[in-house]
Write an enzyme that holds these catalytic residues in place. Sequence first.
Site, PDB file in Angstrom:
ATOM      1  N   LYS A   1      12.835   7.252   0.826  1.00 49.33           N
ATOM      2  CA  LYS A   1      12.001   6.666  -0.238  1.00 49.33           C
ATOM      3  C   LYS A   1      12.839   6.517  -1.504  1.00 49.33           C
ATOM      4  O   LYS A   1      12.878   7.419  -2.352  1.00 49.33           O
ATOM      5  CB  LYS A   1      10.775   7.562  -0.486  1.00 49.33           C
ATOM      6  CG  LYS A   1       9.877   7.091  -1.629  1.00 49.33           C
ATOM      7  CD  LYS A   1       8.525   7.773  -1.596  1.00 49.33           C
ATOM      8  CE  LYS A   1       7.718   7.425  -2.828  1.00 49.33           C
ATOM      9  NZ  LYS A   1       6.311   7.836  -2.732  1.00 49.33           N
TER      10      LYS A   1
ATOM     11  N   ARG B   1     -11.490  14.934  -9.471  1.00 53.89           N
ATOM     12  CA  ARG B   1     -10.281  14.655  -8.677  1.00 53.89           C
ATOM     13  C   ARG B   1     -10.673  14.457  -7.214  1.00 53.89           C
ATOM     14  O   ARG B   1     -10.175  13.561  -6.534  1.00 53.89           O
ATOM     15  CB  ARG B   1      -9.280  15.818  -8.795  1.00 53.89           C
ATOM     16  CG  ARG B   1      -8.692  15.960 -10.187  1.00 53.89           C
ATOM     17  CD  ARG B   1      -7.495  16.886 -10.210  1.00 53.89           C
ATOM     18  NE  ARG B   1      -7.794  18.292  -9.916  1.00 53.89           N
ATOM     19  CZ  ARG B   1      -8.236  19.181 -10.811  1.00 53.89           C
ATOM     20  NH1 ARG B   1      -8.450  18.819 -12.060  1.00 53.89           N
ATOM     21  NH2 ARG B   1      -8.456  20.439 -10.468  1.00 53.89           N
TER      22      ARG B   1
ATOM     23  N   LYS C   1       6.799  15.254   1.706  1.00 60.99           N
ATOM     24  CA  LYS C   1       7.561  14.523   0.682  1.00 60.99           C
ATOM     25  C   LYS C   1       8.195  15.481  -0.317  1.00 60.99           C
ATOM     26  O   LYS C   1       7.587  16.490  -0.691  1.00 60.99           O
ATOM     27  CB  LYS C   1       6.633  13.572  -0.078  1.00 60.99           C
ATOM     28  CG  LYS C   1       7.299  12.934  -1.297  1.00 60.99           C
ATOM     29  CD  LYS C   1       6.334  12.156  -2.148  1.00 60.99           C
ATOM     30  CE  LYS C   1       6.465  12.627  -3.590  1.00 60.99           C
ATOM     31  NZ  LYS C   1       5.724  11.758  -4.529  1.00 60.99           N
TER      32      LYS C   1
HETATM   33  P1  13P Z   1       5.149   5.530  -7.983  1.00 57.91           P
HETATM   34  O1  13P Z   1       5.057   4.413  -6.978  1.00 57.91           O
HETATM   35  O2  13P Z   1       4.037   5.521  -8.988  1.00 57.91           O
HETATM   36  O3  13P Z   1       6.517   5.617  -8.593  1.00 57.91           O
HETATM   37  O4  13P Z   1       4.919   6.887  -7.210  1.00 57.91           O
HETATM   38  C1  13P Z   1       5.509   7.063  -5.979  1.00 57.91           C
HETATM   39  C2  13P Z   1       5.772   8.488  -5.775  1.00 57.91           C
HETATM   40  O5  13P Z   1       5.268   9.092  -4.855  1.00 57.91           O
HETATM   41  C3  13P Z   1       6.679   9.181  -6.703  1.00 57.91           C
HETATM   42  O6  13P Z   1       7.044  10.394  -6.141  1.00 57.91           O
END
Ligand code: 13P
Length: 339
Positions: A220, A46, A137
């Site tokens: 987002k 990882r 996030k």
């Molecule tokens: P994806 O673009 O693969 O959907 O992932 C974005 C992401 O951070 C989901 O939380």
Amino acid sequence: MNKQQLETTAQAMVAKGKGILAMDESTGTCAKRFAKQGIEFSFESRRAYRSLLVTTPKLSDHIAGAILFDETIRQQVTGSDTPIPEYMAAHGIIPGIKVDMGAKPLAGHPGEVVTEGLDGLRERLAEYREMGARFAKWRAVITIGDELPTPACIQANAHALARYAALVQDAGLVPIVEPEVLMDGRHTIEQCYVVTAVTLHTVFAELFQQGVHLEGIVLKPSMVIAGKECPQRAAPEQVAAETVRCLRNHVPAAVPGIAFLSGGQTDAEATRHLSLINQQGHLPWALTFSYGRALQQEALAAWDGREANIPTAQAALYRRAGLVGAAATGNYSPEMEER
Ligand code: 13P
């Protein structure tokens, strides 16, 4: 709260032609992606993979920031003593951190989930800031299905997102507010529009209630798109038009940037949609990407767990980031895939 500092960070995260690399897969999700490629799964593999991503030469041409997982923010770049977030900052990439603890079954609501992780978050944020994180996030998940989503699910997730966002700003970081309406299922683009609209409306009401400074967040969202099993596929132009119509109706103009997730779209689809979205005329926000799979898929396959493949994998990531970066200014065309 230093509002000016938050605004400066948020604007830098969505700088023109740049976006965010989501590389914050939990250990479980990472295990699944590695297994699909037959790549050995360990702490070191990882670390090798995440090191490969962040050390891609000139990545900051197209990537403004990258979201890390808790394990990664504590790791050093493979073969060196430099902590990964320190390496990123020195190479023009803002370090971010996933702080939610995942989506768990919502009590009393079969088939629905609520994101957990508020307990102890203040203390964790202070530690992450110390380690160099400048944004965070939190992903909320909304499922479309028979009689779903319920108002209870949307409300619980929106409230948690707002509590998280307020705490993050208090700690001096920019919150990425991520309400994802899943693409799983047979739903039409019209159903996705309605659910996304109600979700965004509820999220912004909660952000207002909690006193979140909108100029210091990045939204987002998922795009407005038909479910993966829906027999009627919406044309890319319709996805772009409906996504922008939904955002215009439900996202305040004060938000500096909207960085979409890819959510299971193919790399080319996610890139095309973003470009068409940016061709919809003048809009108050920067519209860019915070893709995970759509940025990493080609790189992960090219790497295949072998050190010798690192340059090829990095070239794949740089190429895709360049295409999505072009899409973030509306300058991508599908023919660019062939070059
Ligand atoms: P994806 O673009 O693969 O959907 O992932 C974005 C992401 O951070 C989901 O939380």
